[in-house]
Design a protein around this motif. Structure first.
Motif, short mmCIF file in Angstrom:
data_model
loop_
_atom_site.label_atom_id
_atom_site.label_comp_id
_atom_site.label_asym_id
_atom_site.label_seq_id
_atom_site.Cartn_x
_atom_site.Cartn_y
_atom_site.Cartn_z
N ARG A 38 112.84 8.20 6.77
CA ARG A 38 111.72 7.33 7.13
C ARG A 38 110.58 8.17 7.70
O ARG A 38 110.79 9.02 8.58
CB ARG A 38 112.16 6.28 8.16
CG ARG A 38 113.33 5.43 7.69
CD ARG A 38 113.75 4.41 8.72
NE ARG A 38 112.76 3.32 8.79
CZ ARG A 38 112.78 2.27 7.99
NH1 ARG A 38 113.70 2.17 7.03
NH2 ARG A 38 111.88 1.32 8.11
N SER A 39 109.37 7.91 7.19
CA SER A 39 108.17 8.56 7.69
C SER A 39 106.98 7.72 7.25
O SER A 39 106.64 7.70 6.05
CB SER A 39 108.06 9.99 7.13
OG SER A 39 106.93 10.65 7.64
N PRO A 40 106.35 7.01 8.15
CA PRO A 40 105.29 6.05 7.78
C PRO A 40 104.16 6.67 6.96
O PRO A 40 103.58 7.69 7.36
CB PRO A 40 104.77 5.56 9.14
CG PRO A 40 105.92 5.76 10.07
CD PRO A 40 106.60 7.01 9.60
N ASN A 41 103.90 6.06 5.81
CA ASN A 41 102.78 6.45 4.93
C ASN A 41 102.79 7.92 4.52
O ASN A 41 101.74 8.49 4.25
CB ASN A 41 101.44 6.13 5.61
CG ASN A 41 101.16 4.64 5.63
OD1 ASN A 41 101.35 3.95 4.63
ND2 ASN A 41 100.72 4.13 6.79
N ILE A 65 99.68 16.65 6.38
CA ILE A 65 100.90 17.19 6.96
C ILE A 65 101.88 17.59 5.87
O ILE A 65 101.85 17.08 4.75
CB ILE A 65 101.59 16.18 7.91
CG1 ILE A 65 102.10 14.95 7.14
CG2 ILE A 65 100.67 15.77 9.06
CD1 ILE A 65 102.98 14.04 7.97
N ILE A 66 102.77 18.52 6.24
CA ILE A 66 103.93 18.88 5.43
C ILE A 66 105.15 18.60 6.30
O ILE A 66 105.24 19.08 7.43
CB ILE A 66 103.88 20.34 4.99
CG1 ILE A 66 102.69 20.57 4.05
CG2 ILE A 66 105.19 20.75 4.30
CD1 ILE A 66 102.46 22.03 3.69
N ALA A 67 106.06 17.80 5.79
CA ALA A 67 107.23 17.38 6.56
C ALA A 67 108.46 18.18 6.14
O ALA A 67 108.60 18.59 4.98
CB ALA A 67 107.48 15.89 6.37
N ALA A 68 109.36 18.41 7.10
CA ALA A 68 110.66 19.00 6.82
C ALA A 68 111.71 17.90 6.91
O ALA A 68 111.70 17.09 7.84
CB ALA A 68 110.98 20.11 7.82
N ALA A 72 120.58 15.59 6.34
CA ALA A 72 121.04 14.35 6.97
C ALA A 72 119.92 13.32 7.09
O ALA A 72 120.14 12.24 7.63
CB ALA A 72 121.61 14.65 8.35
N GLY A 73 118.72 13.69 6.61
CA GLY A 73 117.61 12.74 6.64
C GLY A 73 116.77 12.79 7.90
O GLY A 73 115.95 11.90 8.13
N VAL A 74 116.93 13.84 8.71
CA VAL A 74 116.11 13.99 9.91
C VAL A 74 114.75 14.56 9.51
O VAL A 74 114.67 15.59 8.84
CB VAL A 74 116.79 14.92 10.93
CG1 VAL A 74 115.90 15.11 12.17
CG2 VAL A 74 118.15 14.36 11.34
N VAL A 75 113.69 13.88 9.91
CA VAL A 75 112.33 14.25 9.50
C VAL A 75 111.59 14.90 10.67
O VAL A 75 111.65 14.41 11.81
CB VAL A 75 111.54 13.03 9.01
CG1 VAL A 75 110.17 13.43 8.50
CG2 VAL A 75 112.31 12.30 7.91
N GLU A 76 110.88 15.97 10.36
CA GLU A 76 110.06 16.65 11.36
C GLU A 76 108.71 16.99 10.73
O GLU A 76 108.65 17.39 9.56
CB GLU A 76 110.74 17.95 11.81
CG GLU A 76 109.90 18.83 12.71
CD GLU A 76 110.42 20.25 12.83
OE1 GLU A 76 109.80 21.04 13.55
OE2 GLU A 76 111.44 20.57 12.17
N SER A 321 110.03 4.13 4.10
CA SER A 321 111.26 4.66 3.51
C SER A 321 111.00 5.41 2.20
O SER A 321 110.30 4.92 1.31
CB SER A 321 112.25 3.53 3.27
OG SER A 321 111.70 2.57 2.39
N PHE A 322 111.58 6.60 2.12
CA PHE A 322 111.49 7.45 0.92
C PHE A 322 112.86 8.09 0.71
O PHE A 322 113.78 7.89 1.49
CB PHE A 322 110.40 8.51 1.11
CG PHE A 322 109.05 7.93 1.43
CD1 PHE A 322 108.20 7.50 0.42
CD2 PHE A 322 108.62 7.78 2.75
CE1 PHE A 322 106.96 6.95 0.70
CE2 PHE A 322 107.39 7.23 3.05
CZ PHE A 322 106.56 6.80 2.03
N GLY A 323 112.99 8.85 -0.37
CA GLY A 323 114.31 9.40 -0.65
C GLY A 323 114.30 10.69 -1.44
O GLY A 323 113.34 11.02 -2.15
#
Length: 369
Positions: A38-41, A65-68, A72-76, A321-323
């Motif tokens: 999960r990461s809004p927009n 932004i660039i997300a990691a 396990a689905g942990v977003v940073e 939600s993304f995958g």
């Protein structure tokens, strides 16, 4: 006559019985790895795999932004570059492991001429190393990036149908302008559904360690082999056109995975260094989630990104939600199963031969006695 140690066959029998009891099922029945996060927009357009940090990196269509994302689905939020123009998107990404860099295509079609650039970031400090403007005209659209073993980056132009090159110090130039790219677009694609792919040209790109690039062209479904030194291009002869292809990734065994957001994942192989290629399997994708990127991750597993980009292009909808999903070839699984049974057969043959040897030995011993 040489007779093997009695301990060896009994150990072999134990192993064979274990394999027969378990069967190939546990090896092949492992659930595909699926990461829902999960990461809004965020609306990520592409992803890459960082083998050192053991996580995925995803660029955002609507945020700077660039997300990691961990397995396990942990977003940073890995990088937030607010010094970039407000309306840009991060598109193609590539990890340059030897130089510990992340390369990211930066694009905006809202300005005239369009904003096309390549940014490089240090993977440890997350500091931007350079932002190289790509020589552009009104139709040009930077899309994907690949990096060679020297650290040179190659960026596809989906609008102008050519490839830029950016050296390790950030110097950018037009690299490959083969007439073959535009000639291919003049021939109608052998496909009943070409409209969604429009005039989108060169798109996904991957570097092969033998010194060349593989590039897909969305509108025609053609794949080109491009020399990474002089930029000369040759069309790969395929048994079918990969119309709508968006991205390409190459495994260590040489097989290529090509994904289309509106169709499927193609698995392609070549036995002659990509003069010709064969689609040997078609893997179903969830087109409702619009997969736009494919990457080879840990243990050579193939993953696609479900970034809902079609929805993101229409504006912020509040999606969170993304995958990221592993896709596997059933045909490759069947091959693994066959090899397991071949090994079992060889083991049983060895055991029977040992039994025969022992029988002969017992007969000789009886005669002596």
């Amino acid at each position: 006559m040489l007779i093997s140690s009695p301990k060896q066959p009994f150990l072999l029998v134990t192993i064979l019985i274990t394999i027969l009891l378990l069967g190939p099922g546990p090896i092949l029945a492992r659930n595909a790895h699926v990461i829902n996060f999960r990461s809004p927009n965020l609306y990520p357009e592409s992803l890459t795999w960082d083998p050192r940090a053991q996580h995925f990196l995803l660029g955002s269509l609507r945020q700077r932004i660039i997300a990691a994302v961990s397995d396990a689905g942990v977003v940073e939020t890995f990088i937030s570059d607010t010094d970039l123009p407000a309306d840009v998107a991060f598109l193609g990404l590539a990890v340059d492991s030897p130089r510990n860099r992340l390369l990211a295509v930066v694009h905006s079609s809202y300005s005239l001429p369009p904003f096309n650039a390549l940014a490089a970031y240090d993977l440890r400090s997350r500091r931007r190393l350079f932002l190289s403007s790509l020589p552009s005209e009104e139709i040009d659209a930077a899309n994907d990036v690949a990096v060679d073993h020297r650290g040179n980056a190659f960026v596809t132009n989906s609008g102008g149908n050519f490839i830029w090159k950016v050296t390790t110090d950030g110097s950018a130039s037009i690299f490959s302008t083969s007439p073959m790219y535009k000639t291919a677009t003049e021939i109608p694609a052998n496909d009943n559904d070409t409209a969604p792919h429009g005039s989108l040209g060169l798109n996904g790109i991957a570097y092969v360690s033998k010194g060349y690039l593989l590039v897909v062209q969305s509108s025609t479904g053609k794949v080109f082999k491009v020399d990474a030194v002089d930029g000369t291009a040759r069309k790969v002869l395929l048994n079918e056109d990969l119309v709508g292809a968006d991205d390409i990734a190459v495994r260590k065994d040489g097989a290529a995975a090509v994904v289309s957001p509106l169709k499927e994942l193609w698995l392609v192989k070549s036995i002659d260094s990509w003069a010709e290629g064969t689609v040997y399997d078609n893997v179903e994708v969830n087109v409702r989630r619009f997969p736009t990127s494919v990457v080879v991750g840990d243990k050579e597993r193939v993953y696609v990104l479900y970034g809902h980009l079609d929805e993101g292009r229409m504006g912020d909808s509040g999606r969170e939600s993304f995958g990221i999903a592993e896709l596997r070839s059933k045909k490759e699984g069947q091959d693994e199963s066959i090899w397991i049974f071949v090994l079992i057969g060889i083991g049983l043959a060895y055991f029977c031969f040992w039994r025969f040897q022992m029988g002969q030995l017992v007969k000789k011993m009886d005669k002596i006695n």
